[in-house]
Design an enzyme around this catalytic site. Sequence first.
Site, PDB file in Angstrom:
ATOM      1  N   GLU A 133     -20.729  11.750   7.678  1.00  0.00           N
ATOM      2  CA  GLU A 133     -19.945  11.107   8.735  1.00  0.00           C
ATOM      3  C   GLU A 133     -18.485  11.563   8.691  1.00  0.00           C
ATOM      4  O   GLU A 133     -17.858  11.761   9.730  1.00  0.00           O
ATOM      5  CB  GLU A 133     -20.045   9.579   8.586  1.00  0.00           C
TER       6      GLU A 133
ATOM      7  N   SER B 135     -26.649   5.498  20.345  1.00  0.00           N
ATOM      8  CA  SER B 135     -25.794   6.325  21.197  1.00  0.00           C
ATOM      9  C   SER B 135     -25.548   7.689  20.562  1.00  0.00           C
ATOM     10  O   SER B 135     -25.722   8.728  21.200  1.00  0.00           O
ATOM     11  CB  SER B 135     -24.467   5.601  21.431  1.00  0.00           C
ATOM     12  N   SER B 136     -25.159   7.688  19.285  1.00  0.00           N
ATOM     13  CA  SER B 136     -24.826   8.955  18.632  1.00  0.00           C
ATOM     14  C   SER B 136     -26.042   9.856  18.535  1.00  0.00           C
ATOM     15  O   SER B 136     -25.946  11.068  18.753  1.00  0.00           O
ATOM     16  CB  SER B 136     -24.287   8.706  17.227  1.00  0.00           C
TER      17      SER B 136
ATOM     18  N   HIS C 271     -10.793  -2.800  11.661  1.00  0.00           N
ATOM     19  CA  HIS C 271      -9.942  -1.617  11.803  1.00  0.00           C
ATOM     20  C   HIS C 271     -10.740  -0.370  11.435  1.00  0.00           C
ATOM     21  O   HIS C 271     -10.773   0.607  12.186  1.00  0.00           O
ATOM     22  CB  HIS C 271      -8.695  -1.738  10.925  1.00  0.00           C
TER      23      HIS C 271
ATOM     24  N   ARG D 175      -7.122  -1.721  -3.026  1.00  0.00           N
ATOM     25  CA  ARG D 175      -7.421  -1.801  -1.591  1.00  0.00           C
ATOM     26  C   ARG D 175      -7.952  -3.186  -1.270  1.00  0.00           C
ATOM     27  O   ARG D 175      -8.438  -3.898  -2.129  1.00  0.00           O
ATOM     28  CB  ARG D 175      -8.548  -0.841  -1.225  1.00  0.00           C
TER      29      ARG D 175
ATOM     30  N   ASP E  55     -24.314  21.775  33.504  1.00  0.00           N
ATOM     31  CA  ASP E  55     -24.320  20.409  32.974  1.00  0.00           C
ATOM     32  C   ASP E  55     -24.922  20.460  31.582  1.00  0.00           C
ATOM     33  O   ASP E  55     -25.243  21.530  31.086  1.00  0.00           O
ATOM     34  CB  ASP E  55     -25.118  19.459  33.886  1.00  0.00           C
TER      35      ASP E  55
ATOM     36  N   LYS F 167     -10.731  27.822   6.076  1.00  0.00           N
ATOM     37  CA  LYS F 167     -10.301  27.460   7.431  1.00  0.00           C
ATOM     38  C   LYS F 167      -8.786  27.366   7.508  1.00  0.00           C
ATOM     39  O   LYS F 167      -8.167  27.891   8.430  1.00  0.00           O
ATOM     40  CB  LYS F 167     -10.925  26.120   7.832  1.00  0.00           C
TER      41      LYS F 167
ATOM     42  N   SER G 296      -8.821  25.085  16.536  1.00  0.00           N
ATOM     43  CA  SER G 296      -9.209  26.498  16.553  1.00  0.00           C
ATOM     44  C   SER G 296      -9.178  27.074  17.965  1.00  0.00           C
ATOM     45  O   SER G 296      -9.235  28.289  18.138  1.00  0.00           O
ATOM     46  CB  SER G 296     -10.608  26.686  15.966  1.00  0.00           C
TER      47      SER G 296
ATOM     48  N   HIS H 295     -19.972  11.019  -4.809  1.00  0.00           N
ATOM     49  CA  HIS H 295     -18.590  10.998  -5.311  1.00  0.00           C
ATOM     50  C   HIS H 295     -17.850   9.749  -4.817  1.00  0.00           C
ATOM     51  O   HIS H 295     -16.757   9.469  -5.289  1.00  0.00           O
ATOM     52  CB  HIS H 295     -17.839  12.293  -4.972  1.00  0.00           C
ATOM     53  N   HIS H 296     -18.464   9.034  -3.872  1.00  0.00           N
ATOM     54  CA  HIS H 296     -17.868   7.756  -3.474  1.00  0.00           C
ATOM     55  C   HIS H 296     -18.195   6.659  -4.490  1.00  0.00           C
ATOM     56  O   HIS H 296     -17.754   5.532  -4.336  1.00  0.00           O
ATOM     57  CB  HIS H 296     -18.391   7.340  -2.100  1.00  0.00           C
TER      58      HIS H 296
ATOM     59  N   THR I 162     -13.275  24.812   3.243  1.00  0.00           N
ATOM     60  CA  THR I 162     -12.176  24.143   3.938  1.00  0.00           C
ATOM     61  C   THR I 162     -10.888  24.936   3.775  1.00  0.00           C
ATOM     62  O   THR I 162     -10.134  25.126   4.735  1.00  0.00           O
ATOM     63  CB  THR I 162     -11.995  22.722   3.380  1.00  0.00           C
TER      64      THR I 162
ATOM     65  N   TRP J 149     -15.947  -1.638   6.333  1.00  0.00           N
ATOM     66  CA  TRP J 149     -16.684  -0.766   7.254  1.00  0.00           C
ATOM     67  C   TRP J 149     -17.918  -0.201   6.570  1.00  0.00           C
ATOM     68  O   TRP J 149     -18.833   0.266   7.219  1.00  0.00           O
ATOM     69  CB  TRP J 149     -15.796   0.373   7.778  1.00  0.00           C
TER      70      TRP J 149
ATOM     71  N   HIS K 297     -20.919  10.294   3.885  1.00  0.00           N
ATOM     72  CA  HIS K 297     -20.145  11.505   3.672  1.00  0.00           C
ATOM     73  C   HIS K 297     -20.282  12.512   4.804  1.00  0.00           C
ATOM     74  O   HIS K 297     -19.270  12.988   5.313  1.00  0.00           O
ATOM     75  CB  HIS K 297     -20.332  12.134   2.304  1.00  0.00           C
TER      76      HIS K 297
ATOM     77  N   TYR L  98     -17.432  14.432   7.897  1.00  0.00           N
ATOM     78  CA  TYR L  98     -17.360  15.742   8.555  1.00  0.00           C
ATOM     79  C   TYR L  98     -17.653  15.626  10.039  1.00  0.00           C
ATOM     80  O   TYR L  98     -17.173  16.432  10.835  1.00  0.00           O
ATOM     81  CB  TYR L  98     -18.290  16.732   7.854  1.00  0.00           C
TER      82      TYR L  98
END
Lengths: 109, 644, 225
Positions: free
Chosen positions: B259, B173-174, B79, B454, B108, B335, B272, B306-307, B332, B143, B257, B261
Amino acid sequence: MSQDNAHAEHYHPTWKEYKWVALILFLITVVEVWVYYIPELVASKAFVPGLLIMSAVKFAIVVMYYMHLKYDHKLFRSLFVGPLLVAILTLLGLLFLFSKIAIRLSGGG
Amino acid sequence: MATVAASPTYTASATPQRSRLMSWLTTTDHKVIGTLYLHTSLFFFVLGGLEALLIRWQLMRPNSVVLTADQYNQLFTMHGTTMVFLAIMPLSAAFFNYLIPLQIGARDVAFPRLNAFSYWIFLLGGVFITLPIFFWVAPDGGWFGYAPLSGRTYSPGPNMDFWVLGLQILGISSLAASFNFATTIINMRAPGMNLMRMPMFTWMSFVTQFLIILSFPVITIALVFLQFDRFFGTTFYQISAGADPLLWQHLFWIFGHPEVYILILPAFGLVSEVLPTNSRKPLFGYPVMAYSGILIGFLGFGVWAHHMFAVGMGPIADTVFGLTTMLIAIPTGVKIFNWIFTMWGGSIRFTAAMKFAIALIAMFVIGGISGITHASPPSDLQQTDTYYIVAHFHYVLFGGAILGIFAGIYHYFPKMYGRTMNETLGTWHFWLNFIAMNLTFFPMHFAGMLGMPRRIYTYDAGQGWELFNMMSTMGAFLLAPATLIFIYNFFRSKKHGEPCGPNPWDAPTLEWSIPSPPPEYNFAKIPMVTSRYPLWDLTHPERTAEIPHTQTGWTEATQQTGEHDMAPMHIETETRTAKELGIPMPSSTIKPFFVALGIVLMFSGLLFLPKGMKVPAFALMFGGTAMWVGYLYAWLTTPLEDHH
Amino acid sequence: MSASADAAHGHHYTTTGLDNRKIAIWAFIGSECMLFASLISTYLIYKGKSLVGPFPHTPWTDPSSGKVFPAILNIPVTSASTFVLLMSSLAMVLALSAVENRGKPLPPGAGAWDKALTSSKLWLWMTCLLGAGFLAFQAYEFTSFVHEGLTIRRNLFGSSFFTLTGFHGAHVTAGVIWLGSLLAIDYKRGLQPSDALAVDLAALYWHFVDVVWIAIFTLLYLIPG
């Protein structure tokens, strides 16, 4: 095409500069290896910083002259220096996090 | 207007003798690739959602036996992996592909064939990592795949092999796409489209590309170590050889992290676009919006640990990472307030897209605030690894990224298909989705605060968790019909939606100046831009009167190519084909597909090594390598465009 | 390479006036900085953490057999290979310079050396050979380490050392192949000033691989730990 304009605008070094760059690179490498074999120098406090500075200088002149960042569009400079800074800061951060200082302060030993 | 017609004449230029499948396999058109991304990632979104439903079904009651512990592990791993790498990232990529060239006035992307390659290797990598779940041999280490638990010692089966290799493939790919889009945004902007005039979606995408460029190499290396440990017996994560169990965690979160964002910034960009258009007002504080995006991206590289507060990194590390994490709240918050001020005093039109965009602001604030509560290490120690964290990141990723992407789909669907999506169904989708997501995720805060961990596959009664789990499960099962309504609306509207002109929302940016759907060449004449809101300059000059208008960049542009290919800002009504107009288009090619296929086959070979099946292993690895090298050579030696 | 084919199409407008490919290669190099930073960080984090030898800078006695493993790094050989790689960068810039100046008349009184400087084939060959020489040194280093008992599975040092230097070696290999294909084009139809960009891309990559080695040489080989 576009790159022709870009090339015409920017000065490209020639053999005259290149040979000096190569000579400097060679000499610094000789010094680096030479100090490695002098036990008094290896023992001194300036050894590691000295080696780091020498390799940083080599790094910088290859990037500036051989990769002609010094003469090229400033965009390329930011495309390289930005990621390089993030990379160096990440490396330093990791070295700190795994260092004895960080672990000792955590009270683990 | 002639372009309102549902089937514009230029579609005839697609070579008729080729089958539909072949035209997809060989396309180099960023718009077709964008819609391929969109459909593929919506499929994976539904798949990831079904996995979540099974998880919620199992957790509905205490001591449930719907799933075994092993199946549960596979489902929660897949998931997360599916939603992050196969749904949200490629949904964003769908918009990168479709919108970036249109928003900057390009015909293009910078490298059309590389773009096709990015899509095919994403699709094949997605299939590679997804197939095992149908045989219950899917990845089961979360994950985040924490080593050493994901190493061969603790995960001996093929499950984590699929994960390690699958993520390597998806990383290619990314990365390929990020170089492509970074170059496109830097170098393919129309004359006058300077950085401070780029639409905010393009801005946020630009930041995102650099986050990918800088963070994906780190996960690549972390995965290489794990791959070597699992297949070749190296010792990177072998505690018995003296390895540090935190190495993986640090490397993973240095990637992980940014990731986060990477997942959220494109959605921020989409809302926006939606908010100013539907408030009929320019975006409030445009420069600050751009800068805060850059700042979020940059600070994103300094908060990873912080994780990991719970692992005991010491007071200095905890303090630094706690502070940098709290700092991110500032850009943030900027925004959030700018979006609210954009709506303030505007004449708001509540389209389905607008509803989703406004909901994003509210839901993301909830997720952002719960995030700040675990930026503080002592508070985080209470929350870490509980359902409170699950609640937090679902408010950020579902309430943020997914709502933003839905807003984007409703808003840009007319551009893609020349028809609008049904607004009534859209409103039903919105309200059902909104209620269901809050019913699913809000009770998780309480379950977490009551101590529910979890990743547990079941729990005993009597701990005060029953009600909250029941609510969450009800919510999840309500999300299913909401999504069904959306899917129905999406496919129905493609054929039966209300036909629309080039600019159904009266939006201000370049992509709305061309027919819907756009012709293969996008812009018959490259528009010369004078301001941030070029279309409002033409139709509502009073809205943009306070914004500077200049013609910077025009002279350089005309010096490069002459004026014949460009024109001042205008509404495009050209209906001729690229061939008739003499616009060179990249020719279609199958080579990127085979390069992607070769790489995936090469990685697949490794799967057979631990079983000692050397013949298929080496056959696949050498065959795959020969395939991708051969097709890459053919690709590089073929010119991009036909010389007609 | 598609380089020449694209360059022939001179009508694509770009915002900065620069070529897309050059921007992409710099973005790629930026990405590679993070790749090698991760590898180097891991090597440095694991420095001195191996439970069993052989070690890079200090000898180690196997407690079970009493066998002594000397410090494994071979500084003279690596200094030589470092020198070879540095010189390959010099050859590379001369190759690029030769391609850029192709067709320009030599000044009167130009000697054999000035003539040699105009040969892109010569300098591309030199770059390739020096690159291959570096790889030969690395192959020698790897095999001798394995003979001395250091494999990629042996300890943390072996794992991180072989992976880091192996990644670098793989980059050098890719560079040699890239330069080899440029050389093939040069033989087939001659590299022209309009191909300078294609050569420049390869050169930037090549020099980057060189600067990575400059960092590795100091951090891995010269600084004892």
